[in-house]
Design an enzyme around this catalytic site. Structure first.
Site, PDB file in Angstrom:
ATOM      1  N   GLU A 177       0.826  -1.215   0.000  1.00 29.15           N
ATOM      2  CA  GLU A 177       0.000   0.000   0.000  1.00 29.15           C
ATOM      3  C   GLU A 177       0.853   1.255   0.000  1.00 29.15           C
ATOM      4  OE1 GLU A 177      -1.471   1.683   3.472  1.00 29.15           O
ATOM      5  OE2 GLU A 177      -0.863   0.066   4.786  1.00 29.15           O
ATOM      6  N   LYS A 207      -4.108  -2.193  14.129  1.00 33.89           N
ATOM      7  CA  LYS A 207      -3.347  -1.229  14.919  1.00 33.89           C
ATOM      8  C   LYS A 207      -3.854  -1.209  16.360  1.00 33.89           C
ATOM      9  CE  LYS A 207      -3.534   1.791  11.541  1.00 33.89           C
ATOM     10  NZ  LYS A 207      -3.433   0.982  10.336  1.00 33.89           N
TER      11      LYS A 207
HETATM   12  N1  PSU Z   1      -0.465   0.340   8.699  1.00 32.81           N
HETATM   13  C1  PSU Z   1       0.587   1.075   9.114  1.00 32.81           C
HETATM   14  N2  PSU Z   1       0.505   2.426   8.955  1.00 32.81           N
HETATM   15  C2  PSU Z   1      -0.572   3.034   8.337  1.00 32.81           C
HETATM   16  C3  PSU Z   1      -1.672   2.240   7.911  1.00 32.81           C
HETATM   17  C4  PSU Z   1      -1.550   0.895   8.108  1.00 32.81           C
HETATM   18  O1  PSU Z   1       1.576   0.534   9.638  1.00 32.81           O
HETATM   19  O2  PSU Z   1      -0.584   4.252   8.169  1.00 32.81           O
HETATM   20  C5  PSU Z   1      -2.863   2.883   7.208  1.00 32.81           C
HETATM   21  C6  PSU Z   1      -3.420   1.860   6.209  1.00 32.81           C
HETATM   22  O3  PSU Z   1      -3.391   2.463   4.943  1.00 32.81           O
HETATM   23  C7  PSU Z   1      -4.847   1.616   6.665  1.00 32.81           C
HETATM   24  C8  PSU Z   1      -5.189   2.956   7.239  1.00 32.81           C
HETATM   25  O4  PSU Z   1      -5.693   1.219   5.613  1.00 32.81           O
HETATM   26  O5  PSU Z   1      -4.006   3.273   7.988  1.00 32.81           O
HETATM   27  C9  PSU Z   1      -6.458   2.905   8.078  1.00 32.81           C
HETATM   28  O6  PSU Z   1      -7.025   4.181   8.135  1.00 32.81           O
HETATM   29  P1  PSU Z   1      -8.550   4.355   8.595  1.00 32.81           P
HETATM   30  O7  PSU Z   1      -8.562   3.908  10.028  1.00 32.81           O
HETATM   31  O8  PSU Z   1      -8.844   5.827   8.421  1.00 32.81           O
HETATM   32  O9  PSU Z   1      -9.382   3.513   7.687  1.00 32.81           O
END
Ligand code: PSU
Ligand code: MN
Length: 305
Positions: free
Chosen positions: A25, A159
């Site tokens: 990604e 996370k």
């Molecule tokens: N994993 C990481 N760092 C990140 C992310 C994932 O180590 O920044 C990102 C990914 O792109 C994931 C996003 O899809 O955070 C999730 O954001 P949200 O909670 O707004 O959907």
């Protein structure tokens, strides 16, 4: 042929020849990691895969063109751009119509990877249900996307800034298989063990390839989450983690942070408040997932479709 999406020749050829390919990604380096380290991490992930004879397919949107297999120059452009948007699935039509550049989240990356025929995707930590979601309704679109995109995502669980038990419930509801890699507890991203039990674990890339083939044989359209914990010596100290998390949430609430800014805000606070320690862990988590993603892609390429 998919006229809206650009697939690099390298990725297209590898997919056609059934050689191993791993999708990566771009939100992780446009919004998740601070500069200039973001670019180094993005390029290192590519190099790691190439060294294992796996083709990297870094995915993002450049001036309105969703691209599977960004070149080094294109990754550099996204990682250093003045303004770059965080693009989840719902943002893709807007980015295309308005010729925007952006980093794709797990949700948008999974969708584009699948369109290009890529079956394996490595990230750091998947999005999920945020704490307090019972009043904010903040649940990452990553979960919904994974329920409809048949791809395998290697992730250190979700996370640790999230409500992990609630996320596991949602993964169950959305019928997304969750399997631990050599663990029976769900990993907590910065920390190895979230203390949430997992029903299933696998011990080898070949076993993971079997799961992917079984899912496909059943005609199921959901992704699979392969939960890969960071090593014990690399994890963030769990006490420090708990303290900083509490503080990060208070700061986010005080600053009125909401919507798509929440995850980048919380990660950024962690990186600052731990003096860069959480950043090192984040990078280590990602490295581990990229390595495992490469091994699974290799096993999958070697198994009959
Ligand atoms: N994993 C990481 N760092 C990140 C992310 C994932 O180590 O920044 C990102 C990914 O792109 C994931 C996003 O899809 O955070 C999730 O954001 P949200 O909670 O707004 O959907
Ligand atoms: Mn959200």
């Amino acid at each position: 042929m998919d006229p809206v999406i650009r697939i690099s020749d390298e990725v297209r050829d590898a997919v056609a020849a059934r050689r191993p390919v791993v999708a990566l990604e771009s939100t992780i380096f446009t919004h998740g990691l601070p500069r200039p380290r973001n670019l180094a991490v993005a390029l290192e992930a590519e190099a790691q895969l190439r060294a294992a004879e796996v083709v990297p397919a870094t995915i993002g949107v450049l001036r309105g063109v969703p691209t599977v297999g960004l070149s080094t120059d294109e990754i550099t452009e996204l990682a250093t751009a003045q303004t770059v948007t965080k693009l989840s699935v719902r943002d893709l039509p807007i980015a295309v119509a308005r010729r925007l550049s952006g980093g794709t989240t797990v949700a948008a990356t999974a969708l584009l990877a699948h369109r290009a025929g890529v079956e394996i995707f490595a990230t750091g930590g998947l999005g999920g249900v945020h704490r307090g979601a019972q009043s904010t309704f903040d649940e990452s679109a990553d979960l919904v996307a994974l329920s409809t995109v048949p791809i395998l995502v290697v992730s250190a669980g979700v996370k640790s800034i999230l409500d992990i038990p609630a996320t596991l419930e949602r993964l169950e509801t959305l019928s997304i298989p969750v399997v631990g890699y050599r663990t029976r507890t769900f990993p907590g991203f910065y920390i190895r063990d979230s203390s949430c039990p997992l029903e299933h674990s696998v011990d080898s890339p070949a076993e993971v390839a079997d799961l992917v083939r079984a899912r496909d044989a059943l005609g199921l359209k959901a992704g699979i989450l392969l939960a890969n914990p960071v090593s014990e010596d690399a994890q963030l100290d769990p006490g420090l983690h708990a303290r900083v998390l509490h503080e990060a949430e208070e700061r986010a609430a005080a600053a009125g942070v909401a919507g798509k800014d929440t995850t980048p805000f919380l990660l950024d606070h962690f990186h600052r408040a731990t003096g860069g320690r959480s950043l090192d862990v984040n990078v280590e988590v990602y490295r581990g997932n990229v390595t495992l993603g490469g091994a699974v892609a290799t096993a999958l390429a070697g198994s009959s479709p």
